[in-house]
Design a protein around this motif. Sequence first.
Motif, PDB file in Angstrom:
ATOM      1  N   LEU A   1      17.755  59.221  17.837  1.00  0.00           N
ATOM      2  CA  LEU A   1      18.177  60.111  16.959  1.00  0.00           C
ATOM      3  C   LEU A   1      17.171  61.086  16.677  1.00  0.00           C
ATOM      4  O   LEU A   1      16.304  60.807  16.962  1.00  0.00           O
ATOM      5  CB  LEU A   1      18.878  59.418  15.847  1.00  0.00           C
ATOM      6  CG  LEU A   1      18.418  58.417  14.806  1.00  0.00           C
ATOM      7  CD1 LEU A   1      16.993  59.130  13.586  1.00  0.00           C
ATOM      8  CD2 LEU A   1      19.372  58.234  13.921  1.00  0.00           C
ATOM      9  N   GLU A   2      17.317  61.949  15.957  1.00  0.00           N
ATOM     10  CA  GLU A   2      16.118  63.219  15.927  1.00  0.00           C
ATOM     11  C   GLU A   2      16.413  62.301  14.053  1.00  0.00           C
ATOM     12  O   GLU A   2      17.113  62.910  13.324  1.00  0.00           O
ATOM     13  CB  GLU A   2      16.925  64.760  15.729  1.00  0.00           C
ATOM     14  CG  GLU A   2      16.178  64.958  16.877  1.00  0.00           C
ATOM     15  CD  GLU A   2      15.309  65.343  17.883  1.00  0.00           C
ATOM     16  OE1 GLU A   2      14.258  65.113  16.438  1.00  0.00           O
ATOM     17  OE2 GLU A   2      14.967  66.077  18.231  1.00  0.00           O
ATOM     18  N   TYR A   3      15.100  62.421  13.822  1.00  0.00           N
ATOM     19  CA  TYR A   3      14.660  61.521  12.526  1.00  0.00           C
ATOM     20  C   TYR A   3      13.688  62.902  11.317  1.00  0.00           C
ATOM     21  O   TYR A   3      13.041  63.530  12.448  1.00  0.00           O
ATOM     22  CB  TYR A   3      14.688  60.429  12.557  1.00  0.00           C
ATOM     23  CG  TYR A   3      13.396  59.954  10.945  1.00  0.00           C
ATOM     24  CD1 TYR A   3      14.970  59.111  10.194  1.00  0.00           C
ATOM     25  CD2 TYR A   3      12.883  59.787  10.449  1.00  0.00           C
ATOM     26  CE1 TYR A   3      14.923  58.224   9.110  1.00  0.00           C
ATOM     27  CE2 TYR A   3      13.151  59.575   8.925  1.00  0.00           C
ATOM     28  CZ  TYR A   3      13.934  58.364   8.180  1.00  0.00           C
ATOM     29  OH  TYR A   3      13.809  58.304   7.105  1.00  0.00           O
ATOM     30  N   GLY A   4      13.888  63.360   9.832  1.00  0.00           N
ATOM     31  CA  GLY A   4      12.898  63.855   9.385  1.00  0.00           C
ATOM     32  C   GLY A   4      14.132  64.719   8.734  1.00  0.00           C
ATOM     33  O   GLY A   4      14.976  64.146   7.904  1.00  0.00           O
ATOM     34  N   GLY A   5      13.464  66.144   8.431  1.00  0.00           N
ATOM     35  CA  GLY A   5      14.102  66.639   7.167  1.00  0.00           C
ATOM     36  C   GLY A   5      13.246  67.789   6.553  1.00  0.00           C
ATOM     37  O   GLY A   5      12.602  68.031   7.410  1.00  0.00           O
ATOM     38  N   VAL A   6      13.461  68.041   5.204  1.00  0.00           N
ATOM     39  CA  VAL A   6      12.399  69.750   5.218  1.00  0.00           C
ATOM     40  C   VAL A   6      12.060  69.229   3.831  1.00  0.00           C
ATOM     41  O   VAL A   6      13.365  67.806   2.464  1.00  0.00           O
ATOM     42  CB  VAL A   6      12.808  70.252   4.785  1.00  0.00           C
ATOM     43  CG1 VAL A   6      12.742  71.771   3.678  1.00  0.00           C
ATOM     44  CG2 VAL A   6      14.319  70.897   6.088  1.00  0.00           C
ATOM     45  N   ALA A   7      10.709  69.245   3.358  1.00  0.00           N
ATOM     46  CA  ALA A   7       9.570  68.046   1.643  1.00  0.00           C
ATOM     47  C   ALA A   7       9.474  69.696   1.625  1.00  0.00           C
ATOM     48  O   ALA A   7       8.475  70.580   2.024  1.00  0.00           O
ATOM     49  CB  ALA A   7       9.085  67.021   2.286  1.00  0.00           C
ATOM     50  N   ARG A   8       9.374  69.439  -0.227  1.00  0.00           N
ATOM     51  CA  ARG A   8       8.560  71.003  -0.396  1.00  0.00           C
ATOM     52  C   ARG A   8       6.922  70.381  -1.253  1.00  0.00           C
ATOM     53  O   ARG A   8       7.260  69.345  -1.042  1.00  0.00           O
ATOM     54  CB  ARG A   8       9.143  70.931  -1.714  1.00  0.00           C
ATOM     55  CG  ARG A   8       8.522  72.217  -2.847  1.00  0.00           C
ATOM     56  CD  ARG A   8       9.199  72.391  -4.009  1.00  0.00           C
ATOM     57  NE  ARG A   8       9.169  73.971  -4.973  1.00  0.00           N
ATOM     58  CZ  ARG A   8       7.629  73.241  -5.906  1.00  0.00           C
ATOM     59  NH1 ARG A   8       7.374  72.297  -6.169  1.00  0.00           N
ATOM     60  NH2 ARG A   8       7.040  74.469  -6.305  1.00  0.00           N
ATOM     61  N   ILE A   9       6.328  70.755  -1.075  1.00  0.00           N
ATOM     62  CA  ILE A   9       5.242  70.298  -0.950  1.00  0.00           C
ATOM     63  C   ILE A   9       4.886  71.464  -3.250  1.00  0.00           C
ATOM     64  O   ILE A   9       4.772  71.805  -3.184  1.00  0.00           O
ATOM     65  CB  ILE A   9       4.328  71.453  -0.283  1.00  0.00           C
ATOM     66  CG1 ILE A   9       3.898  71.271   1.627  1.00  0.00           C
ATOM     67  CG2 ILE A   9       2.363  71.445  -0.630  1.00  0.00           C
ATOM     68  CD1 ILE A   9       3.982  72.339   2.373  1.00  0.00           C
ATOM     69  N   PRO A  10       4.063  70.231  -3.418  1.00  0.00           N
ATOM     70  CA  PRO A  10       3.538  70.258  -5.134  1.00  0.00           C
ATOM     71  C   PRO A  10       2.175  71.161  -4.729  1.00  0.00           C
ATOM     72  O   PRO A  10       2.182  71.346  -4.164  1.00  0.00           O
ATOM     73  CB  PRO A  10       3.388  69.409  -5.242  1.00  0.00           C
ATOM     74  CG  PRO A  10       2.948  68.014  -4.157  1.00  0.00           C
ATOM     75  CD  PRO A  10       3.546  68.906  -2.739  1.00  0.00           C
TER      76      PRO A  10
END
Length: 262
Positions: free
Chosen positions: A253-262
């Motif tokens: 599958l395509e695994y991942g996402g979106v994350a914010r940089i502090p």
Amino acid sequence: MGIDVSRASDARIQNFLLGGADNYPADRAAGRSLLDLAPDAQRLARINREFVRRAVRYLATECGVKQFLDHGPGLPVRDGTPIHKVARRANKNARVVYIDRDPLVVAHARMMLDTSHTLVVDSDVLASEAILSESSKAGFYDTRAPVAALFASVLHCVPDAADPWQRVHDLVACLPSGSYLVLCHLTSDDPQFRDEVSSVMRERTGNQWACVRSREQVRRFFGGLEPVGGPLGDVAQWHSSPDIQPRGNPKWLEYGGVARIP
């Protein structure tokens, strides 16, 4: 740099899988080899593109992001909306930098894109210092404002020996607080399947491919970052319609996402 059509390229294989016209016999043969091993490869290619569009729309609309760095955008397809159009529908001042070193991708982008709101950088996708410098000089990267860095199904082309994890972390460390990392990667929990697909595609592309990775290896790219819009996982489920059901136990599958940089 000339275009070598005798050897398959990752961008042209993806174009073939997505029904595009910018591919050659070597790319189609490689794509069919991939489909023989993993018949859902076309579905994953579409999932990747759809995830990127949803992520860009979410970041431009919900998070106020106006600048995007798209590492490895690939070739256009007839029914696909490029991300600069997605971003500008949400915010008319949005700007997108497309980064690629595939000569066909670069040539297409420079010929077709609106240069007032897009910039094409001919570069290795992990040459962050040079990319940020060129983008800043061209007025496409403001160090005072958040930026979204996109790596959508491109890091499978970077071998472990090049330490893509550290290279992504180095880029993240350079970006303004409140920026975002958008990343997905081909993954499988089956080591034999990972090795088989990776070996075939390295041979077909002259080592342009590197490897399918495990979920744990992909999670390492997000170290120290806060997922937003949903947890890390199958990106087909990220910020998607609630009536979309998971696919049981897929082989990859395509695994991942979106994350914010502090």
